[in-house]
Design a protein around this motif. Structure first.
Motif, PDB file in Angstrom:
ATOM      1  N   HIS A 107       0.813  -1.228   0.100  1.00 39.66           N
ATOM      2  CA  HIS A 107      -0.096  -0.145  -0.013  1.00 39.66           C
ATOM      3  C   HIS A 107       0.923   1.363   0.038  1.00 39.66           C
ATOM      4  O   HIS A 107       0.484   2.238  -0.606  1.00 39.66           O
ATOM      5  N   HIS A 108       1.873   1.246   0.637  1.00 39.10           N
ATOM      6  CA  HIS A 108       2.853   2.285   0.686  1.00 39.10           C
ATOM      7  C   HIS A 108       3.387   2.669  -0.584  1.00 39.10           C
ATOM      8  O   HIS A 108       3.365   3.852  -1.075  1.00 39.10           O
ATOM      9  N   VAL A 109       3.760   1.621  -1.508  1.00 34.91           N
ATOM     10  CA  VAL A 109       4.215   1.778  -2.735  1.00 34.91           C
ATOM     11  C   VAL A 109       3.076   2.206  -3.546  1.00 34.91           C
ATOM     12  O   VAL A 109       3.270   3.347  -4.417  1.00 34.91           O
ATOM     13  N   ARG A 110       1.975   1.713  -3.514  1.00 34.54           N
ATOM     14  CA  ARG A 110       0.833   2.178  -4.191  1.00 34.54           C
ATOM     15  C   ARG A 110       0.649   3.611  -3.949  1.00 34.54           C
ATOM     16  O   ARG A 110       0.149   4.480  -4.725  1.00 34.54           O
ATOM     17  N   ASP A 111       0.684   4.207  -2.875  1.00 35.15           N
ATOM     18  CA  ASP A 111       0.262   5.388  -2.297  1.00 35.15           C
ATOM     19  C   ASP A 111       1.273   6.645  -2.667  1.00 35.15           C
ATOM     20  O   ASP A 111       1.008   7.533  -3.321  1.00 35.15           O
ATOM     21  N   THR A 112       2.617   6.111  -2.492  1.00 32.66           N
ATOM     22  CA  THR A 112       3.531   7.244  -2.862  1.00 32.66           C
ATOM     23  C   THR A 112       3.888   7.246  -4.236  1.00 32.66           C
ATOM     24  O   THR A 112       4.338   8.146  -4.887  1.00 32.66           O
ATOM     25  N   THR A 113       3.884   6.153  -5.107  1.00 31.99           N
ATOM     26  CA  THR A 113       4.028   6.049  -6.463  1.00 31.99           C
ATOM     27  C   THR A 113       2.730   6.455  -7.330  1.00 31.99           C
ATOM     28  O   THR A 113       3.182   7.279  -8.368  1.00 31.99           O
ATOM     29  N   PHE A 114       1.664   5.947  -6.844  1.00 32.40           N
ATOM     30  CA  PHE A 114       0.603   6.260  -7.731  1.00 32.40           C
ATOM     31  C   PHE A 114      -0.484   7.358  -7.055  1.00 32.40           C
ATOM     32  O   PHE A 114      -1.333   7.436  -7.695  1.00 32.40           O
ATOM     33  N   ALA A 115       0.141   7.715  -6.025  1.00 28.76           N
ATOM     34  CA  ALA A 115      -0.705   8.775  -5.128  1.00 28.76           C
ATOM     35  C   ALA A 115      -2.561   8.285  -4.983  1.00 28.76           C
ATOM     36  O   ALA A 115      -3.643   9.018  -5.192  1.00 28.76           O
ATOM     37  N   VAL A 140       4.931  -6.835 -12.037  1.00 25.36           N
ATOM     38  CA  VAL A 140       5.637  -7.269 -13.108  1.00 25.36           C
ATOM     39  C   VAL A 140       6.922  -6.540 -13.264  1.00 25.36           C
ATOM     40  O   VAL A 140       7.919  -7.205 -13.402  1.00 25.36           O
ATOM     41  N   LEU A 141       6.921  -5.321 -12.513  1.00 29.69           N
ATOM     42  CA  LEU A 141       8.259  -4.629 -12.417  1.00 29.69           C
ATOM     43  C   LEU A 141       9.040  -5.421 -11.283  1.00 29.69           C
ATOM     44  O   LEU A 141      10.430  -5.524 -11.529  1.00 29.69           O
ATOM     45  N   ARG A 142       8.620  -5.730 -10.232  1.00 27.80           N
ATOM     46  CA  ARG A 142       9.363  -6.568  -9.240  1.00 27.80           C
ATOM     47  C   ARG A 142       9.966  -7.750 -10.086  1.00 27.80           C
ATOM     48  O   ARG A 142      10.791  -8.065  -9.710  1.00 27.80           O
ATOM     49  N   LEU A 143       9.148  -8.634 -10.702  1.00 26.26           N
ATOM     50  CA  LEU A 143       9.364  -9.777 -11.104  1.00 26.26           C
ATOM     51  C   LEU A 143      10.499  -9.572 -12.093  1.00 26.26           C
ATOM     52  O   LEU A 143      11.290 -10.550 -12.243  1.00 26.26           O
ATOM     53  N   SER A 144      10.797  -8.483 -12.747  1.00 28.16           N
ATOM     54  CA  SER A 144      11.750  -8.183 -13.891  1.00 28.16           C
ATOM     55  C   SER A 144      12.901  -7.755 -12.998  1.00 28.16           C
ATOM     56  O   SER A 144      13.947  -7.474 -13.740  1.00 28.16           O
ATOM     57  N   GLY A 145      13.158  -7.501 -11.708  1.00 26.51           N
ATOM     58  CA  GLY A 145      14.022  -7.200 -11.101  1.00 26.51           C
ATOM     59  C   GLY A 145      14.144  -5.535 -10.548  1.00 26.51           C
ATOM     60  O   GLY A 145      15.282  -5.028 -10.238  1.00 26.51           O
ATOM     61  N   VAL A 146      13.200  -4.885 -10.938  1.00 26.85           N
ATOM     62  CA  VAL A 146      13.051  -3.385 -10.503  1.00 26.85           C
ATOM     63  C   VAL A 146      13.067  -3.315  -9.099  1.00 26.85           C
ATOM     64  O   VAL A 146      12.340  -3.788  -8.460  1.00 26.85           O
ATOM     65  N   ALA A 147      13.926  -2.440  -8.718  1.00 19.64           N
ATOM     66  CA  ALA A 147      13.885  -2.088  -7.114  1.00 19.64           C
ATOM     67  C   ALA A 147      12.845  -0.974  -6.988  1.00 19.64           C
ATOM     68  O   ALA A 147      12.239  -0.784  -5.830  1.00 19.64           O
ATOM     69  N   ASN A 148      13.331   0.250  -7.698  1.00 18.97           N
ATOM     70  CA  ASN A 148      12.661   1.427  -7.503  1.00 18.97           C
ATOM     71  C   ASN A 148      11.414   1.405  -8.648  1.00 18.97           C
ATOM     72  O   ASN A 148      11.523   1.400  -9.859  1.00 18.97           O
ATOM     73  N   ILE A 149      10.255   1.049  -8.204  1.00 10.81           N
ATOM     74  CA  ILE A 149       9.071   1.174  -8.888  1.00 10.81           C
ATOM     75  C   ILE A 149       8.622   2.355  -9.698  1.00 10.81           C
ATOM     76  O   ILE A 149       8.541   2.385 -10.745  1.00 10.81           O
ATOM     77  N   ALA A 150       8.929   3.684  -8.929  1.00 10.19           N
ATOM     78  CA  ALA A 150       8.824   4.848  -9.822  1.00 10.19           C
ATOM     79  C   ALA A 150       9.737   5.038 -11.120  1.00 10.19           C
ATOM     80  O   ALA A 150       9.393   5.283 -12.048  1.00 10.19           O
ATOM     81  N   ALA A 151      10.911   4.463 -10.645  1.00  7.55           N
ATOM     82  CA  ALA A 151      12.154   4.577 -11.896  1.00  7.55           C
ATOM     83  C   ALA A 151      11.529   3.509 -13.128  1.00  7.55           C
ATOM     84  O   ALA A 151      11.673   3.987 -13.930  1.00  7.55           O
ATOM     85  N   GLY A 152      11.241   2.740 -12.613  1.00  9.30           N
ATOM     86  CA  GLY A 152      10.807   1.595 -13.509  1.00  9.30           C
ATOM     87  C   GLY A 152       9.445   2.023 -14.226  1.00  9.30           C
ATOM     88  O   GLY A 152       9.478   1.773 -15.578  1.00  9.30           O
ATOM     89  N   LEU A 153       8.587   2.612 -13.562  1.00  7.05           N
ATOM     90  CA  LEU A 153       7.619   3.132 -14.340  1.00  7.05           C
ATOM     91  C   LEU A 153       7.853   4.144 -15.404  1.00  7.05           C
ATOM     92  O   LEU A 153       7.546   4.335 -16.539  1.00  7.05           O
ATOM     93  N   ARG A 154       8.765   5.331 -15.103  1.00  7.71           N
ATOM     94  CA  ARG A 154       9.291   6.195 -15.747  1.00  7.71           C
ATOM     95  C   ARG A 154      10.048   5.505 -17.073  1.00  7.71           C
ATOM     96  O   ARG A 154       9.793   5.921 -18.119  1.00  7.71           O
ATOM     97  N   HIS A 155      10.996   4.379 -16.850  1.00  3.62           N
ATOM     98  CA  HIS A 155      11.769   4.174 -18.037  1.00  3.62           C
ATOM     99  C   HIS A 155      10.689   3.189 -18.957  1.00  3.62           C
ATOM    100  O   HIS A 155      11.031   3.406 -20.337  1.00  3.62           O
TER     101      HIS A 155
END
Length: 170
Positions: A107-115, A140-155
């Motif tokens: 939930h913290h990731v969903r709130d801080t990254t997606f507001a 999907v981002l975590r399974l692909s090895g992304v640690a920073n979800i916000a950076a993964g979304l931008r990428h």
């Protein structure tokens, strides 16, 4: 249910239980994210708490040491459950609390990254549907090895083919 500071009366009553007379009923040790942690659990059967259906009170003391700087913090967490001692052992309750923290982390990731908490979608199935899409993106981002979800979304937003490739659709 984890009892936080906004539940003052219940938290005060839990803190006042005779925890020093209750024997230690479980201990776990973990390490990760640059820190080591020891958790100790005590459980007491309770009656007359200002929480409907409460059958057990839980005290968890977390001793966390940051291995980079050597700083140690101790935090006491209280919880209540409607499960009786016959239905859940202290070890099972410790696992339930850990699983709850995993949900809180998501939930913290969903709130801080997606507001998510600021979302105006409040009717029908829209909130649940959007939470599902957000969980899919995070998973999907975590399974692909992304640690920073916000950076993964931008990428992935920079090229429309990237999200499709992550989903195996190219």
């Amino acid at each position: 249910m984890i009892v936080k500071g906004n539940q003052k009366k219940l938290r005060k009553q839990l803190k006042s239980l005779p925890w020093k007379q209750i024997p230690l009923q479980g201990r776990t040790r973990d390490s990760g994210h640059g820190r080591s942690e020891i958790r100790r659990i005590k459980v007491a059967t309770v009656k007359n708490l200002p929480f409907p259906g409460a059958r057990q009170a839980v005290q968890i003391k977390r001793r966390r040491t940051d291995r980079k700087i050597g700083k140690t913090t101790i935090k006491t967490v209280y919880a209540v459950t409607s499960l009786t001692a016959e239905q859940a052992t202290p070890g099972q309750l410790a696992s339930l609390v850990r699983d709850h923290w995993k949900v809180e982390a998501l939930h913290h990731v969903r709130d801080t990254t997606f507001a998510e908490d600021a979302s105006q979608q409040r009717t029908g199935n829209a909130p649940r549907a959007m939470a599902t899409w957000r969980n899919l993106a995070i998973g999907v981002l975590r399974l692909s090895g992304v640690a920073n979800i916000a950076a993964g979304l931008r990428h992935n937003a920079r090229d429309a083919r990237r999200p499709l490739a992550l989903l195996g659709l190219t």
